[in-house]
Enzyme design. Sequence first.
Site, short mmCIF file in Angstrom:
data_model
loop_
_atom_site.label_atom_id
_atom_site.label_comp_id
_atom_site.label_asym_id
_atom_site.label_seq_id
_atom_site.Cartn_x
_atom_site.Cartn_y
_atom_site.Cartn_z
N LEU A 1 5.01 1.95 4.69
CA LEU A 1 5.60 0.75 4.50
C LEU A 1 6.72 1.15 3.45
O LEU A 1 7.39 0.19 2.80
CB LEU A 1 4.60 -0.38 3.88
CG LEU A 1 3.84 -0.76 4.94
CD1 LEU A 1 2.79 -1.75 4.47
CD2 LEU A 1 4.29 -1.24 6.35
N ALA B 1 10.37 4.78 -0.84
CA ALA B 1 11.76 4.48 -0.96
C ALA B 1 11.95 3.26 -1.81
O ALA B 1 12.80 3.18 -2.41
CB ALA B 1 12.32 4.06 0.66
N ASP C 1 14.64 4.66 5.13
CA ASP C 1 14.19 3.95 4.14
C ASP C 1 14.89 3.36 2.99
O ASP C 1 14.75 2.04 2.70
CB ASP C 1 12.86 4.68 3.87
CG ASP C 1 12.15 4.96 5.00
OD1 ASP C 1 10.78 5.28 4.67
OD2 ASP C 1 12.33 4.74 6.04
N PRO D 1 0.89 -1.29 0.03
CA PRO D 1 -0.03 -0.05 -0.06
C PRO D 1 1.04 1.44 0.06
O PRO D 1 2.15 1.38 0.79
CB PRO D 1 -0.78 -0.25 1.22
CG PRO D 1 -0.34 -1.15 2.17
CD PRO D 1 0.69 -2.03 0.95
N SER E 1 6.80 3.04 0.48
CA SER E 1 6.52 2.97 -0.73
C SER E 1 7.49 3.92 -1.74
O SER E 1 8.11 3.31 -2.77
CB SER E 1 5.14 3.06 -1.44
OG SER E 1 4.74 4.28 -0.90
N SER F 1 1.53 4.49 3.29
CA SER F 1 1.21 3.99 4.33
C SER F 1 2.24 3.32 5.45
O SER F 1 2.27 2.31 6.19
CB SER F 1 0.36 2.47 3.94
OG SER F 1 -0.72 2.78 3.09
#
Length: 327
Positions: free
Chosen positions: A108, A112, A154, A103, A110, A106
């Site tokens: 998590l 990077a 990240d 996602p 994304s 979020s």
Amino acid sequence: MRKMSVASAPGKTILFGEHSVVYDEPAIAGAVNKRASVKIQESLNNYSTLKSYDLGFEVILNTRRGTYKLVKGKPGIIRYILNAMGKFHDHSNIDMTLGLNLPIGSGLGSSAAVTVATIAALHDYHGVPITKEKLAEEAHGVEQDVQGIASPLDTLVSTNGGLVYLSREKRIVRFDKPLDAPFVIGFTNKYGNTGKMVKHVRHLKDNYPELINPVISTMGKIANEARIAILKNDIDRIADLMNLNQGLLDGLGVNTYELSRMIYTARENGALASKITGSGGGGSIISLCKNSTVDNVANAINKEDSTIKVKFSGEGVLVNRRSPPFN
Ligand SMILES: Nc1ncnc2c1ncn2[C@@H]1O[C@H](COP(=O)(O)OP(=O)(O)O)[C@@H](O)[C@H]1O
Ligand SMILES: C[C@@](O)(CCOP(=O)(O)O)CC(=O)O
Ligand SMILES: [Mg+2]
């Protein structure tokens, strides 16, 4: 045969140290088994294209003039790709495709994962050899350009994979063994914007240094305590430290009603610990569970929000589906 390169890089979840890592405190984060992938092909047109079926965007690029036309979708993540192209691409026409199975926005990583995969694919496409260290450095530079402020965390994790401790001196130390405990990632449909949240904390720190600096340095101490607890696989101590870290993130104002709802739902349904992962302001939480409670926690969160089952992954960036012969 049209020239082609494919690269992919993992998303990540931060266990300890989000936000404090921006101020050189240590942090602990792990690559997950959800990835961003970028395919570059020589274009047969006299312009370049950038498409993502997962994110529903399509862009026509004039690489010579550095301009683009958004045919459909939202520009957000495209800024990272364009910044990378501006640095690491020539003016040849290419067709780029972005795939993403994690996602976006979020917490998590994304941004990077997309940045690392884009740069790795561009260097491979142009036959430019690169070390993992240099790749992570270049990707960090892109995140800094786009977000204004970014730690190297990240992009280091997306490049190297695995569960890592990032020291104050910005060196990463990989844990030999992933944590032997199940995690649930909960995420809201309100994504957080990293740049905005990092600037919010910077504003607080500038206005209340005598209050915020001790919070930031305590987060660093928690990460160091957690490193020892992880090495001992002392799950209860890791849990205490995660909940403590959450209390400080709340104090920094990066929590939201939806994130709190998931955090307390998780804790009330058997999670040993639950905290924001990533920038907050939306996005995700991470809950440390026991094998006997992981399904309860996921089901309880799913009543009002969403969960994604991720596992820590040792795999970092891959070029043409193999770990590059980085020197
Ligand atoms: N549907 C979308 N299409 C394109 N870009 C998006 C979309 N949703 C969010 N974005 C952008 O993607 C980027 C996500 O990066 P970031 O905020 O760092 O989140 P993450 O926690 O995933 O790294 C942001 O710039 C955001 O504006
Ligand atoms: C908040 C921060 O510490 C982590 C950002 O994580 P994410 O972009 O929300 O996945 C910022 C940074 O380290 O650059
Ligand atoms: Mg990000």
